[in-house]
Design a protein around this motif. Sequence first.
Motif, PDB file in Angstrom:
ATOM      1  N   ASP A 264      30.654 -22.292  36.903  1.00 43.37           N
ATOM      2  CA  ASP A 264      31.892 -22.035  36.726  1.00 43.37           C
ATOM      3  C   ASP A 264      32.111 -23.154  35.920  1.00 43.37           C
ATOM      4  O   ASP A 264      32.666 -22.958  34.361  1.00 43.37           O
ATOM      5  N   MET A 265      31.680 -24.566  35.882  1.00 45.84           N
ATOM      6  CA  MET A 265      32.331 -25.446  35.200  1.00 45.84           C
ATOM      7  C   MET A 265      30.909 -25.580  33.828  1.00 45.84           C
ATOM      8  O   MET A 265      31.708 -25.421  32.392  1.00 45.84           O
ATOM      9  N   LYS A 266      29.723 -25.629  34.308  1.00 43.22           N
ATOM     10  CA  LYS A 266      28.810 -26.107  32.882  1.00 43.22           C
ATOM     11  C   LYS A 266      27.729 -24.400  32.562  1.00 43.22           C
ATOM     12  O   LYS A 266      27.455 -24.636  31.947  1.00 43.22           O
ATOM     13  N   CYS A 267      28.031 -23.744  33.435  1.00 44.74           N
ATOM     14  CA  CYS A 267      26.748 -22.371  32.834  1.00 44.74           C
ATOM     15  C   CYS A 267      27.828 -21.304  32.341  1.00 44.74           C
ATOM     16  O   CYS A 267      26.555 -20.404  31.814  1.00 44.74           O
ATOM     17  N   SER A 268      28.166 -20.895  32.296  1.00 45.27           N
ATOM     18  CA  SER A 268      29.394 -19.376  32.265  1.00 45.27           C
ATOM     19  C   SER A 268      29.360 -19.153  30.844  1.00 45.27           C
ATOM     20  O   SER A 268      29.403 -17.955  30.865  1.00 45.27           O
ATOM     21  N   SER A 269      29.659 -20.094  30.422  1.00 45.64           N
ATOM     22  CA  SER A 269      30.302 -19.866  29.075  1.00 45.64           C
ATOM     23  C   SER A 269      28.655 -19.633  28.318  1.00 45.64           C
ATOM     24  O   SER A 269      28.641 -18.438  26.928  1.00 45.64           O
ATOM     25  N   CYS A 270      27.787 -19.518  28.743  1.00 46.72           N
ATOM     26  CA  CYS A 270      26.290 -19.228  28.101  1.00 46.72           C
ATOM     27  C   CYS A 270      25.700 -17.306  29.025  1.00 46.72           C
ATOM     28  O   CYS A 270      24.551 -17.670  28.583  1.00 46.72           O
ATOM     29  N   HIS A 271      25.342 -17.769  30.209  1.00 40.11           N
ATOM     30  CA  HIS A 271      24.498 -17.468  31.367  1.00 40.11           C
ATOM     31  C   HIS A 271      25.427 -16.092  31.741  1.00 40.11           C
ATOM     32  O   HIS A 271      26.474 -17.098  32.648  1.00 40.11           O
ATOM     33  N   LYS A 272      25.336 -14.952  31.587  1.00 34.74           N
ATOM     34  CA  LYS A 272      26.330 -14.295  32.687  1.00 34.74           C
ATOM     35  C   LYS A 272      25.140 -14.233  34.495  1.00 34.74           C
ATOM     36  O   LYS A 272      23.571 -14.829  34.619  1.00 34.74           O
ATOM     37  N   LEU A 273      25.886 -13.417  35.369  1.00 32.57           N
ATOM     38  CA  LEU A 273      24.914 -13.223  36.788  1.00 32.57           C
ATOM     39  C   LEU A 273      24.081 -11.952  36.640  1.00 32.57           C
ATOM     40  O   LEU A 273      23.782 -11.712  38.347  1.00 32.57           O
ATOM     41  N   THR A 274      24.721 -11.775  35.563  1.00 26.44           N
ATOM     42  CA  THR A 274      23.430 -10.291  35.638  1.00 26.44           C
ATOM     43  C   THR A 274      21.827 -10.290  34.764  1.00 26.44           C
ATOM     44  O   THR A 274      22.006 -11.680  34.535  1.00 26.44           O
ATOM     45  N   GLU A 275      21.541  -9.145  34.467  1.00 32.66           N
ATOM     46  CA  GLU A 275      20.871  -9.496  33.993  1.00 32.66           C
ATOM     47  C   GLU A 275      20.720  -9.683  32.418  1.00 32.66           C
ATOM     48  O   GLU A 275      19.808  -9.663  31.534  1.00 32.66           O
ATOM     49  N   GLU A 276      21.818  -9.732  31.775  1.00 34.13           N
ATOM     50  CA  GLU A 276      22.713  -9.673  30.261  1.00 34.13           C
ATOM     51  C   GLU A 276      22.296 -10.921  29.762  1.00 34.13           C
ATOM     52  O   GLU A 276      22.981 -11.827  30.270  1.00 34.13           O
ATOM     53  N   ARG A 277      22.134 -10.737  28.562  1.00 32.89           N
ATOM     54  CA  ARG A 277      22.185 -12.014  27.818  1.00 32.89           C
ATOM     55  C   ARG A 277      23.055 -11.987  26.878  1.00 32.89           C
ATOM     56  O   ARG A 277      23.941 -11.132  26.584  1.00 32.89           O
ATOM     57  N   LEU A 278      23.801 -13.670  27.170  1.00 29.71           N
ATOM     58  CA  LEU A 278      24.849 -13.588  26.528  1.00 29.71           C
ATOM     59  C   LEU A 278      24.266 -14.571  25.957  1.00 29.71           C
ATOM     60  O   LEU A 278      23.744 -14.732  24.196  1.00 29.71           O
ATOM     61  N   VAL A 279      24.779 -16.363  25.678  1.00 33.76           N
ATOM     62  CA  VAL A 279      23.895 -17.430  24.458  1.00 33.76           C
ATOM     63  C   VAL A 279      22.430 -17.467  25.667  1.00 33.76           C
ATOM     64  O   VAL A 279      21.723 -17.336  24.483  1.00 33.76           O
ATOM     65  N   GLY A 280      22.371 -17.499  26.436  1.00 34.58           N
ATOM     66  CA  GLY A 280      21.028 -18.260  27.878  1.00 34.58           C
ATOM     67  C   GLY A 280      20.942 -16.927  28.237  1.00 34.58           C
ATOM     68  O   GLY A 280      21.181 -16.113  28.197  1.00 34.58           O
ATOM     69  N   PRO A 281      19.524 -16.431  28.398  1.00 34.41           N
ATOM     70  CA  PRO A 281      19.592 -15.567  29.616  1.00 34.41           C
ATOM     71  C   PRO A 281      20.026 -14.939  30.873  1.00 34.41           C
ATOM     72  O   PRO A 281      21.440 -16.212  31.410  1.00 34.41           O
ATOM     73  N   GLY A 282      20.279 -13.810  31.213  1.00 31.72           N
ATOM     74  CA  GLY A 282      21.191 -13.835  32.555  1.00 31.72           C
ATOM     75  C   GLY A 282      19.806 -13.828  33.910  1.00 31.72           C
ATOM     76  O   GLY A 282      19.250 -14.473  33.542  1.00 31.72           O
ATOM     77  N   TRP A 283      21.050 -14.737  34.659  1.00 34.36           N
ATOM     78  CA  TRP A 283      20.408 -15.044  35.838  1.00 34.36           C
ATOM     79  C   TRP A 283      19.969 -14.034  37.125  1.00 34.36           C
ATOM     80  O   TRP A 283      19.183 -14.731  37.756  1.00 34.36           O
TER      81      TRP A 283
END
Length: 151
Positions: free
Chosen positions: A68-87
Amino acid sequence: MKKHSLILWLLAALLWNCSGAEKRAETAETDDSVLQKQDEVHGVEVKKVELSNPLDQAMVKTGQEVYDMKCSSCHKLTEERLVGPGWSGITKKRSPEWITNMITNVEMMLETDPEAQKLLEECLVRMPNQNVEPAQARGLIEFMRKNDGEK
């Protein structure tokens, strides 16, 4: 218009990541039975990560907080890429050691690991070093495993 929205979104994400650093600097307690001594220092390659079975819920909680603090702005928990790849599915595709090194030793990984270099080519944005502590990285692994459906 899309380009302007993306730039504004990235700027907002950057400002969010830079604000409140003192609060986010708080770290979880280190569980020495899970982390190896070599994992205690940034820049040292992590060679072994011991996974818990079943999932350690305290680590999952730590991982959720770090996400929530460090990763969510670039990574989604789905396969969808935001800035970085989805998780989604990451723990099925990558070893816990690879994931941990990507989190804690991103510079080393981008210099030496072919898969990390492919991700950089795909995403076109270098993952910043978020100064994630070893216990936090271990929590992220548990959180990722939970996200991938492990119990």
